[in-house]
Design a protein around this motif. Sequence first.
Motif, mmCIF file in Angstrom:
data_model
loop_
_atom_site.group_PDB
_atom_site.id
_atom_site.type_symbol
_atom_site.label_atom_id
_atom_site.label_comp_id
_atom_site.label_asym_id
_atom_site.label_seq_id
_atom_site.Cartn_x
_atom_site.Cartn_y
_atom_site.Cartn_z
ATOM 1 N N SER A 89 0.780 -1.170 0.034
ATOM 2 C CA SER A 89 0.090 -0.145 -0.136
ATOM 3 C C SER A 89 0.818 1.280 0.056
ATOM 4 O O SER A 89 2.048 1.073 0.199
ATOM 5 N N ALA A 90 0.178 2.299 -0.012
ATOM 6 C CA ALA A 90 0.881 3.771 -0.163
ATOM 7 C C ALA A 90 1.378 4.202 1.382
ATOM 8 O O ALA A 90 2.095 5.309 1.531
ATOM 9 N N ARG A 91 0.950 3.190 2.342
ATOM 10 C CA ARG A 91 1.112 3.656 3.803
ATOM 11 C C ARG A 91 2.715 3.857 4.218
ATOM 12 O O ARG A 91 3.081 4.719 4.858
ATOM 13 N N VAL A 92 3.470 3.209 3.509
ATOM 14 C CA VAL A 92 4.745 3.096 3.846
ATOM 15 C C VAL A 92 5.644 4.086 2.682
ATOM 16 O O VAL A 92 7.100 4.048 2.936
ATOM 17 N N ARG A 93 4.895 4.662 2.044
ATOM 18 C CA ARG A 93 5.742 5.659 0.865
ATOM 19 C C ARG A 93 6.630 6.463 1.446
ATOM 20 O O ARG A 93 7.604 6.723 0.815
ATOM 21 N N GLN A 94 6.291 7.315 2.577
ATOM 22 C CA GLN A 94 7.204 8.526 2.875
ATOM 23 C C GLN A 94 8.497 8.048 3.451
ATOM 24 O O GLN A 94 9.675 8.180 3.010
ATOM 25 N N ARG A 95 8.439 6.996 4.216
ATOM 26 C CA ARG A 95 9.602 6.374 4.747
ATOM 27 C C ARG A 95 10.601 5.482 3.714
ATOM 28 O O ARG A 95 11.637 5.540 3.698
ATOM 29 N N TRP A 96 9.627 4.690 2.876
ATOM 30 C CA TRP A 96 10.429 4.038 1.777
ATOM 31 C C TRP A 96 11.258 4.933 0.944
ATOM 32 O O TRP A 96 12.196 4.684 0.553
ATOM 33 N N GLU A 97 10.519 6.302 0.438
ATOM 34 C CA GLU A 97 11.251 7.068 -0.554
ATOM 35 C C GLU A 97 12.594 7.821 0.148
ATOM 36 O O GLU A 97 13.488 8.112 -0.570
ATOM 37 N N ARG A 98 12.317 8.217 1.646
ATOM 38 C CA ARG A 98 13.499 8.563 2.041
ATOM 39 C C ARG A 98 14.830 7.764 2.150
ATOM 40 O O ARG A 98 15.697 8.170 1.896
ATOM 41 N N LEU A 99 14.429 6.335 2.467
ATOM 42 C CA LEU A 99 15.524 5.512 2.137
ATOM 43 C C LEU A 99 16.111 5.057 0.822
ATOM 44 O O LEU A 99 17.358 5.185 0.504
ATOM 45 N N ALA A 100 14.870 5.260 -0.211
ATOM 46 C CA ALA A 100 15.413 4.977 -1.477
ATOM 47 C C ALA A 100 16.439 6.272 -1.929
ATOM 48 O O ALA A 100 17.412 5.816 -2.694
ATOM 49 N N LEU A 101 16.011 7.495 -1.533
ATOM 50 C CA LEU A 101 16.923 8.740 -1.750
ATOM 51 C C LEU A 101 18.233 8.441 -1.080
ATOM 52 O O LEU A 101 19.312 8.837 -1.817
ATOM 53 N N ALA A 102 18.309 7.996 0.122
ATOM 54 C CA ALA A 102 19.643 8.077 0.890
ATOM 55 C C ALA A 102 20.561 6.922 0.119
ATOM 56 O O ALA A 102 21.639 7.260 0.030
ATOM 57 N N SER A 103 20.015 5.919 -0.468
ATOM 58 C CA SER A 103 20.738 4.786 -1.032
ATOM 59 C C SER A 103 21.366 5.381 -2.211
ATOM 60 O O SER A 103 22.548 5.136 -2.564
ATOM 61 N N ARG A 104 20.396 6.095 -3.114
ATOM 62 C CA ARG A 104 20.960 6.783 -4.488
ATOM 63 C C ARG A 104 22.036 7.764 -4.294
ATOM 64 O O ARG A 104 22.732 8.048 -4.993
ATOM 65 N N ARG A 105 22.086 8.413 -3.208
ATOM 66 C CA ARG A 105 22.940 9.295 -2.995
ATOM 67 C C ARG A 105 24.067 8.812 -2.159
ATOM 68 O O ARG A 105 25.432 9.653 -2.101
ATOM 69 N N GLY A 106 24.180 7.571 -2.043
ATOM 70 C CA GLY A 106 25.267 6.653 -1.507
ATOM 71 C C GLY A 106 25.507 6.943 -0.136
ATOM 72 O O GLY A 106 26.627 6.566 0.612
ATOM 73 N N GLU A 107 24.679 7.186 0.791
ATOM 74 C CA GLU A 107 24.600 7.483 2.082
ATOM 75 C C GLU A 107 24.683 6.051 2.904
ATOM 76 O O GLU A 107 24.260 5.041 2.358
ATOM 77 N N HIS A 108 25.120 6.236 4.052
ATOM 78 C CA HIS A 108 25.376 4.927 4.856
ATOM 79 C C HIS A 108 23.789 4.582 5.243
ATOM 80 O O HIS A 108 23.279 5.290 5.738
ATOM 81 N N ILE A 109 23.524 3.197 5.098
ATOM 82 C CA ILE A 109 22.204 2.764 5.651
ATOM 83 C C ILE A 109 22.745 1.383 6.240
ATOM 84 O O ILE A 109 23.465 0.549 6.227
ATOM 85 N N PRO A 110 22.164 1.706 7.564
ATOM 86 C CA PRO A 110 22.357 0.816 8.782
ATOM 87 C C PRO A 110 22.084 -0.768 8.403
ATOM 88 O O PRO A 110 21.085 -0.939 7.469
ATOM 89 N N PRO A 111 22.596 -1.761 8.901
ATOM 90 C CA PRO A 111 22.270 -3.165 8.710
ATOM 91 C C PRO A 111 21.112 -3.338 9.235
ATOM 92 O O PRO A 111 20.537 -2.732 10.149
ATOM 93 N N ILE A 112 20.343 -4.475 8.788
ATOM 94 C CA ILE A 112 19.101 -4.667 9.078
ATOM 95 C C ILE A 112 19.099 -5.705 10.424
ATOM 96 O O ILE A 112 20.155 -6.203 10.528
ATOM 97 N N ASP A 113 18.353 -6.229 10.977
ATOM 98 C CA ASP A 113 18.122 -7.066 12.161
ATOM 99 C C ASP A 113 17.312 -8.310 11.909
ATOM 100 O O ASP A 113 16.140 -8.233 11.487
ATOM 101 N N VAL A 114 17.770 -9.654 11.860
ATOM 102 C CA VAL A 114 16.948 -10.764 11.506
ATOM 103 C C VAL A 114 17.145 -11.869 12.273
ATOM 104 O O VAL A 114 18.123 -11.929 13.138
ATOM 105 N N TYR A 115 16.303 -12.732 12.424
ATOM 106 C CA TYR A 115 16.314 -14.203 12.966
ATOM 107 C C TYR A 115 16.720 -14.911 11.664
ATOM 108 O O TYR A 115 16.075 -14.918 10.620
ATOM 109 N N ARG A 116 17.396 -15.810 12.049
ATOM 110 C CA ARG A 116 17.759 -16.978 10.881
ATOM 111 C C ARG A 116 17.372 -18.486 11.634
ATOM 112 O O ARG A 116 17.745 -18.848 12.528
#
Length: 281
Positions: A89-116
């Motif tokens: 849905s469009a609910r996550v759009r604002q945060r999603w686009e901020r991260l996409a913009l940061a990635s495209r600008r080459g900014e540092h993106i913190p690692p995710i946290d996962v269970y394996r």
Amino acid sequence: MRNHDTGFPRIDAEHDFLRARRRQVLSRLATWLRREPDDVNITLPFDEVVEALGREGEQRIGLRVIRLDSIVGSVDRGRDFDRRFRPTSARVRQRWERLALASRRGEHIPPIDVYRVGDLHFVIDGHHRVSVAYALGLSTIEANVIVVRTTLDPGGIRYRGDLIVKGYRRLFLERVPLRGEARAAVVVTDPWDYAELGEHVEAWGFRLMQDEGTFLDRATVAHRWYTDEYVPVVRMLRQADLVGDRTEAEAYLWVAGERYRLIRTHRWDDEVIEAVRSRRR
């Protein structure tokens, strides 16, 4: 630069989101047209997976690089993203686009946290980062990993419906604690067959204890049933060509039921096999 980029990171980030949403909608439509199960595009819920497999413990192993296609589920954000982490849905759009913009600008993106769990990963924190990484065509991502040990091997889990079979198998193995080769050999595909087989083994164990006049624990009954009953009977069924396209455990359960229904006996001999074979014709 990608062939669909404009060269303006903010605009491209907006286009990234719209493309991801369009692909998610088209994927849902394709699933409906192919009449595939509803859970094909749903992220696997971590709690349900671990409950089905049986949780035994966990260990934090730190930062790792993991494949995006190994991420199949989520701890608590399953409704916002589909199985390939496209936004639903469009609910996550604002945060999603901020991260996409940061990635495209080459900014540092913190690692995710996962269970394996086995070879599968479930996102604790970082759903938007996974979604953006997919949209930008990446194949791996950095993640802080916690390994969760389970009673059953998660192998074979693809969709939510597979958890039903795993859950019933775990319950069966609690009732009939087979080990080693026996544990691997006794497999059915219909989850209800595990419940029926568990009742069958318990009844067989009760008769055995009556015959021998002594109490036997579940592990002993499981071992005796497998070696004294299951293995010899499966050998007979193979010789009589009564296994067919079933698993050996499914053939055993079917023939055991037919045996008692046709001639009211718990014994195994040539007469039993012939009666069941004649019934099949």
